[in-house]
Design an enzyme around this catalytic site. Structure first.
Site, short mmCIF file in Angstrom:
data_model
loop_
_atom_site.label_atom_id
_atom_site.label_comp_id
_atom_site.label_asym_id
_atom_site.label_seq_id
_atom_site.Cartn_x
_atom_site.Cartn_y
_atom_site.Cartn_z
N GLU A 193 0.81 -1.18 -0.05
CA GLU A 193 0.09 0.08 -0.08
C GLU A 193 0.80 1.22 -0.02
O GLU A 193 0.68 2.12 0.75
CB GLU A 193 -0.99 -0.08 1.06
CG GLU A 193 -1.98 -1.06 1.09
CD GLU A 193 -2.80 -1.25 2.21
OE1 GLU A 193 -2.65 -0.53 3.36
OE2 GLU A 193 -3.86 -2.11 2.08
N GLU A 337 -5.02 -8.44 -0.18
CA GLU A 337 -5.98 -8.37 0.95
C GLU A 337 -7.38 -8.21 0.45
O GLU A 337 -7.65 -7.42 -0.73
CB GLU A 337 -5.73 -6.98 1.60
CG GLU A 337 -4.44 -7.15 2.55
CD GLU A 337 -3.77 -6.17 3.34
OE1 GLU A 337 -4.92 -5.11 3.49
OE2 GLU A 337 -2.44 -5.91 3.60
#
Length: 768
Positions: A193, A337
């Protein structure tokens, strides 16, 4: 993504082997994983082999309040190999292991990673490969603007980027070298991220994105150059914040070159994967709003469903984007995820909709040849957890089955259930129910081993076996032991004051109402004084101190075995009732060091509870305080079944930023926008506002400069004809008028067109 921290195989012949795997659970040792030949899997083979994945979240990436990586900092216990065994038995084939390094990295120029931290990472990776699981390891929190000590920052000033890139390369060289002889079951992920911390959509800063691309290129080059199996290993890279739209769209993402890979890989094949995450819609998947956004999909209640991306069509479309962009070009996509939190406390139907969401997502992933990796952070209530990491038990079986069954054949599903049934302990159940269960289990094994069995046979056998498991009757006279402390060992030599807090048992781990005994085991270095007590045990509610009373563990009252291990047993209810005469107000049983002449080393602190009367807590939230960037939040929960109270402290919340344009941009000079946290007023950052002209109709509306790229639109001219002007239709005249009215010609030209129109009308004997 900090928001989700809410609480607390081989192919070809190998696939054929996996389809007929023995009902006896077998494993491959980490040493074998390093020594066996590397199996070169192409795109479709690696995707199929990885199946459904699971995240070991909030563990090796967790950091304490000083920004130091600590696997128990977010409330999870120390990772044990038994947990990964349970994950394998559940049907998962891949495990993603998020890892932070931060303060574990030494100073320049070598940037040496702490040897003990690398050894622990290797140990956890070995837990996975010992089970035959694919393991993904990454660099997780180092790229967070919100984590103390975060340094892999794409939005850091240009003058800091050379140092960041040098440090990044040094770290990955050490990590890759450590694992270079591991086989194809290990995959490296460059980072997690990675973005500026504020831009979740829309236009992104091109300079920052180019830094992310540069990090990915450094990662690929560094890993490949370490040699060994790393020259042909599959490796994984993300785009901006692992966001699908910002990775697939024209925002700046660039795939790295892979010129240093092994020459044995065919030129037309890739060895790079692309990482994305999926939490849409966030108000269903992660936002803590009780039952307000607790349902999803076509059958959801409109009053409880999300306001956006709530449809199956949207989900399918997002996965089709990555398929069209990357998968079809030879780059496997790992959805590193995804998942949705447990809101069943406020909406009893939430579990059904979560299971449907996860099943649907996995089906779309399978259709688009992507690998889904479920985010599990270890917390069950109001969070993402599927497993209790203390007991190693599945807590959300319906959710788990919805995920893994998408990727398993009926025979594989039966095999997994047979293995799970084989792990049950006969001594915990009444004999009659156990005998009935074993009969059904043997029948299931016969179906599995019968070469003539078909899918319907496997399905029937599985249903019968699951029913037999559900009907097992616990023996109420059996005590179940839950070990709270087994590692690391804690020594009293660290304590000189006598009242040192060690560890707590909480009602997350055992039911206080059913506790029978507490047990401590320890060893002693030195001479023992008979009247010396070793430990003090007492209830605690995070607010009130209940006094010492008489809950002492005296050495003189403990037994000692042939290995020199002492065992002390305490009446659990006697301990609990020292707190206002009842256990219901206490949410923890704390263990302390008392006075001790010799050095005492604690080896375990255990709780024994009644098996037959145990129940799963059904908590309801009684009060809530949101966390801010200054102080953590808190949940107060109460079990509807037994009345036990549980308090959960949350992590610090995110900063809440407000922006101010401190320097407006001009046509030729960049401006500056400053973002400051409105809560603490301390955390702030700036973002440039790009300079540029604001062209309109060929000229800058600010300074009047001419647009060099402006092309005036063409004006449609009346069609020439040899017919008499008397035959011109009204529609043709209207066309001339309409076209000229929509043009952007000069006022003079428009005026001439109007004259021509009037002339045509007059010739056609039409009055205006």
């Amino acid at each position: 993504m900090k928001r989700k921290r809410i609480l607390s195989g081989l192919i070809g012949a190998v696939i054929a082997v996996s389809a007929t795997v023995s009902m006896i659970s077998t494993t491959v040792s980490a040493e074998d994983s390093q020594n066996d030949a590397f199996v070169d899997l192409n795109q479709s083979q690696i995707t199929e082999a990885m199946g459904a994945g699971w995240n070991l979240g909030n563990q090796l990436e967790a950091v304490d309040t000083n920004g130091v990586p600590n696997e128990t900092a977010y409330g999870n216990p120390v990772i044990k190999k038994e947990l990964l065994h349970a994950v394998k038995l559940a049907g998962f084939k891949s495990v993603r292991i998020p890892i932070s390094y931060l303060s574990k990295i030494g100073a320049a120029p070598n940037y040496t990673i702490d040897a003990d931290w690398l050894a622990r990472i290797k140990e956890v990776v070995d837990y996975c490969v010992d089970e035959g699981l694919y393991a993904i390891i990454n660099m997780h929190g180092d790229g967070y603007n919100s984590v103390q000590g975060g340094w892999l920052l794409c939005n850091a000033p240009d003058e800091k980027q050379p140092e960041i890139k040098e440090k990044y390369a040094a770290c990955w060289e050490q990590i890759a070298t450590l694992f270079k002889d591991y086989d194809e079951h290990l995959i490296f992920e460059s980072m997690n991220e990675e973005f500026d911390g504020v831009t979740y959509g829309g236009n992104v800063n091109k300079t920052y994105y180019s830094n992310i691309n540069a990090y990915n290129q450094i990662f690929v080059d560094t890993v490949r150059k370490t040699g060994g199996n790393n020259a042909k290993r599959w490796i994984l890279i993300p785009g901006w914040n692992t966001n699908i739209d910002l990775t697939v769209g024209n925002y700046g993402f660039a795939l790295p070159t892979d010129t240093n890979r092994d020459s044995s890989i065919p030129a037309g094949e890739q060895r790079i994967m692309v990482s994305v995450h999926y939490y849409d819609p966030w108000d269903f998947c992660g936002d803590d709003t009780d039952g307000k956004y607790s349902q999803w999909g076509k059958d959801s209640d409109p009053n409880k469903s999300a306001s956006y991306s709530n449809t199956e069509e949207y989900m399918e479309g997002q996965l089709k984007k990555v398929n069209d962009k990357f998968v079809k070009a030879g780059y496997p996509v790992i959805v590193g995820e995804y998942g949705c939190i447990n809101k069943s406390a406020s909406d009893p139907e939430n579990t059904k909709f979560r299971a449907y969401y996860d099943k649907t997502f996995c089906e779309y992933c399978k259709d688009n040849r992507c690998v889904p990796v479920y985010w599990d952070n270890g917390a069950i209530s109001n969070s993402f957890g599927l497993f209790n990491r203390t007991t190693m038990k599945v807590e959300q079986q319906e959710i788990l089955d919805a995920i893994v069954n998408v990727f398993l054949t009926e025979k594989e599903k039966l095999n997994n259930l047979i293995i799970r049934a084989g792990d049950l302990d006969e001594t915990l159940y009444l004999k009659d129910s156990w005998d009935s269960f074993t009969t059904v289990l043997e029948n299931a094994k016969e179906v599995y081993n019968n070469a003539e069995s078909v899918d319907s046979d496997y399905t029937t056998a599985m249903a019968n076996l699951q029913k037999a498991i559900d009907e097992l009757v616990p023996d109420p006279n059996v005590l179940v032991e839950t070990k709270i402390v087994t590692e690391p060992q804690i020594s009293s030599s660290e304590n000189t004051e006598g009242d040192n807090y060690l560890k707590s048992i909480t009602d997350n781990e055992v039911s206080f109402s059913k506790l029978v005994q507490l047990k401590v085991t320890f060893t002693i270095n030195g001479d023992v004084t008979d009247d010396t007590y070793a430990f003090i045990v007492k209830p605690y509610d995070n607010v009130n101190w209940s006094g010492w009373d008489d809950n002492f563990v005296y050495i003189k009252d403990c037994t000692k075995d042939e290995n020199g291990v002492y065992t002390g047993i305490i009446d659990a209810q006697a301990v609990l009732t020292t707190y206002s005469g009842t256990y219901t107000s206490a949410n923890g049983i704390n263990l302390y060091y008392g006075k001790a002449d010799p050095e005492i080393v604690l080896t375990s602190f255990s709780a024994l509870s009644a098996q037959g009367d145990a129940h799963v807590h059904n908590y309801e939230i009684t009060s809530r305080k949101a966390g801010t960037c200054l102080e953590p939040g808190e949940y107060n929960l109460k079990c509807k079944e037994c009345g036990e109270i549980y308090k959960q402290t949350l992590q610090l919340g995110n900063h809440t930023y407000t922006s101010e344009i401190t320097k407006p941009a001009t046509c030729t000079e960049d401006g500056l926008e400053t973002f400051t946290c409105s809560v603490c007023g301390k955390d702030s950052y700036t973002q440039p506002i790009p300079a540029g002209h604001k062209y309109e109709n060929g000229f800058c509306s600010v300074c009047g400069e001419k647009d060099p790229n402006y092309v005036p639109p063409k004006t449609e001219q009346p069609t020439k004809t040899t017919q008499s002007t008397k035959d011109k239709s009204v529609s043709s005249i209207k066309t001339v008028v309409t076209t000229t009215a929509k043009s952007t010609r000069s006022p003079k030209a428009v005026k001439n067109d109007k004259k021509k129109a009037k002339k045509l009308m007059k010739q056609a004997k039409i009055t205006t």
